[in-house]
Design a protein around this motif. Structure first.
Motif, short mmCIF file in Angstrom:
data_model
loop_
_atom_site.label_atom_id
_atom_site.label_comp_id
_atom_site.label_asym_id
_atom_site.label_seq_id
_atom_site.Cartn_x
_atom_site.Cartn_y
_atom_site.Cartn_z
N ALA A 14 0.83 -1.21 0.00
CA ALA A 14 0.00 0.00 0.00
C ALA A 14 0.86 1.26 0.00
CB ALA A 14 -0.94 -0.01 1.21
N ALA A 15 1.92 1.26 0.79
CA ALA A 15 2.79 2.44 0.89
C ALA A 15 3.58 2.67 -0.39
CB ALA A 15 3.72 2.30 2.08
N ALA A 16 4.03 1.60 -1.04
CA ALA A 16 4.80 1.73 -2.28
C ALA A 16 3.90 2.04 -3.46
CB ALA A 16 5.59 0.45 -2.55
N GLY A 17 2.65 1.60 -3.39
CA GLY A 17 1.73 1.80 -4.49
C GLY A 17 1.94 0.84 -5.65
N VAL A 18 2.77 -0.17 -5.44
CA VAL A 18 3.02 -1.21 -6.43
C VAL A 18 3.18 -2.54 -5.71
CG1 VAL A 18 4.12 0.32 -8.13
CG2 VAL A 18 5.53 -0.85 -6.45
N ALA A 19 2.90 -3.63 -6.40
CA ALA A 19 3.07 -4.96 -5.81
C ALA A 19 4.52 -5.43 -5.92
CB ALA A 19 2.15 -5.97 -6.48
N GLU A 20 5.19 -5.02 -7.00
CA GLU A 20 6.59 -5.41 -7.17
C GLU A 20 7.28 -4.43 -8.11
OE1 GLU A 20 6.78 -8.75 -10.60
OE2 GLU A 20 5.99 -9.45 -8.66
N GLU A 21 8.60 -4.45 -8.03
CA GLU A 21 9.42 -3.61 -8.90
C GLU A 21 10.83 -4.19 -8.95
OE1 GLU A 21 9.40 0.33 -7.29
OE2 GLU A 21 10.22 -0.29 -5.37
N PRO A 22 11.60 -3.83 -9.95
CA PRO A 22 12.95 -4.37 -10.07
C PRO A 22 13.92 -3.72 -9.08
CG PRO A 22 12.51 -2.87 -11.87
CD PRO A 22 11.23 -3.00 -11.09
N TYR A 23 14.97 -4.45 -8.75
CA TYR A 23 16.09 -3.86 -8.02
C TYR A 23 17.36 -4.05 -8.84
CZ TYR A 23 17.67 -8.50 -6.32
OH TYR A 23 18.11 -9.80 -6.22
N ALA A 24 18.31 -3.17 -8.59
CA ALA A 24 19.67 -3.30 -9.12
C ALA A 24 20.57 -2.89 -7.96
CB ALA A 24 19.88 -2.41 -10.33
N ALA A 25 21.07 -3.88 -7.22
CA ALA A 25 21.81 -3.62 -5.99
C ALA A 25 22.67 -4.82 -5.63
CB ALA A 25 20.85 -3.31 -4.85
N GLU A 26 23.71 -4.59 -4.87
CA GLU A 26 24.56 -5.67 -4.37
C GLU A 26 24.05 -6.23 -3.04
OE1 GLU A 26 27.22 -7.15 -5.81
OE2 GLU A 26 26.80 -5.94 -7.58
N THR A 27 23.44 -5.36 -2.21
CA THR A 27 23.01 -5.78 -0.88
C THR A 27 21.56 -5.38 -0.65
OG1 THR A 27 23.64 -3.73 0.22
CG2 THR A 27 25.35 -5.45 0.05
N LEU A 28 20.97 -5.99 0.37
CA LEU A 28 19.61 -5.62 0.77
C LEU A 28 19.56 -4.15 1.16
CD1 LEU A 28 16.68 -6.27 1.41
CD2 LEU A 28 17.45 -7.14 3.65
N ALA A 29 20.56 -3.66 1.86
CA ALA A 29 20.58 -2.25 2.26
C ALA A 29 20.51 -1.33 1.05
CB ALA A 29 21.83 -1.95 3.08
N GLU A 30 21.26 -1.63 0.00
CA GLU A 30 21.24 -0.81 -1.21
C GLU A 30 19.87 -0.87 -1.88
OE1 GLU A 30 24.41 -2.10 -3.77
OE2 GLU A 30 25.95 -1.57 -2.32
N ALA A 31 19.28 -2.03 -1.95
CA ALA A 31 17.97 -2.18 -2.59
C ALA A 31 16.91 -1.40 -1.82
CB ALA A 31 17.59 -3.65 -2.68
N LEU A 32 16.96 -1.46 -0.49
CA LEU A 32 15.97 -0.75 0.31
C LEU A 32 16.19 0.76 0.26
CD1 LEU A 32 15.67 -3.12 3.40
CD2 LEU A 32 14.14 -2.93 1.41
N ASP A 33 17.45 1.20 0.22
CA ASP A 33 17.72 2.64 0.08
C ASP A 33 17.13 3.16 -1.22
OD1 ASP A 33 19.03 2.79 2.51
OD2 ASP A 33 21.05 2.74 1.64
N ALA A 34 17.29 2.41 -2.30
CA ALA A 34 16.74 2.82 -3.59
C ALA A 34 15.21 2.85 -3.54
CB ALA A 34 17.23 1.89 -4.69
N ALA A 35 14.61 1.88 -2.86
CA ALA A 35 13.15 1.85 -2.73
C ALA A 35 12.67 3.07 -1.94
CB ALA A 35 12.70 0.57 -2.04
N ARG A 36 13.40 3.45 -0.90
CA ARG A 36 13.02 4.63 -0.11
C ARG A 36 13.11 5.90 -0.97
NH1 ARG A 36 16.45 1.79 3.56
NH2 ARG A 36 15.22 0.86 5.23
N GLU A 37 14.10 5.98 -1.84
CA GLU A 37 14.22 7.14 -2.72
C GLU A 37 13.08 7.19 -3.73
OE1 GLU A 37 18.06 7.39 -4.59
OE2 GLU A 37 19.10 7.21 -2.66
N ARG A 38 12.67 6.04 -4.25
CA ARG A 38 11.58 6.00 -5.23
C ARG A 38 10.22 6.28 -4.59
NH1 ARG A 38 14.50 1.55 -6.88
NH2 ARG A 38 13.11 0.12 -5.80
N HIS A 39 10.08 5.91 -3.31
CA HIS A 39 8.78 6.01 -2.63
C HIS A 39 8.96 6.72 -1.27
CE1 HIS A 39 7.42 3.07 -5.57
NE2 HIS A 39 8.44 2.30 -5.22
N PRO A 40 9.31 8.01 -1.28
CA PRO A 40 9.46 8.71 -0.01
C PRO A 40 8.11 8.81 0.71
CG PRO A 40 9.49 10.27 -1.82
CD PRO A 40 9.46 8.90 -2.43
#
Length: 84
Positions: A14-40
């Motif tokens: 609900a918060a992201a507004g999407v069920a799924e999306e791609p990641y491009a990251a080496e670690t979980l931390a990097e993937a989550l940081d990118a998700a936070r930037e896309r969905h502040p």
């Protein structure tokens, strides 16, 4: 850099507004940081309480910086009571 899919469930979906999306990251931390930037906003708050599965395995209490992501992998973002 690995590429894969992040799947959001329940409040994270609900918060992201999407069920799924791609990641491009080496670690979980990097993937989550990118998700936070896309969905502040709400997703930033929700992710603080979520549980995570990486390719079906619970992350548990491991530091997200130490959790490596695989090419073609899946990150499941779950409610805090699910997945450990």
């Amino acid at each position: 850099m690995a590429a894969g899919t992040i799947r959001y469930w329940a409040a994270a979906k609900a918060a992201a507004g999407v069920a799924e999306e791609p990641y491009a990251a080496e670690t979980l931390a990097e993937a989550l940081d990118a998700a936070r930037e896309r969905h502040p906003g709400e997703l930033v708050r929700v992710l603080q309480r979520c549980s995570f599965l990486i390719d079906g395995d619970p992350v548990g209490t491991r530091a997200h910086e130490t959790v490596r992501l695989a090419e073609g992998g899946t990150v499941e973002v779950l409610p805090p009571f699910a997945g450990g």
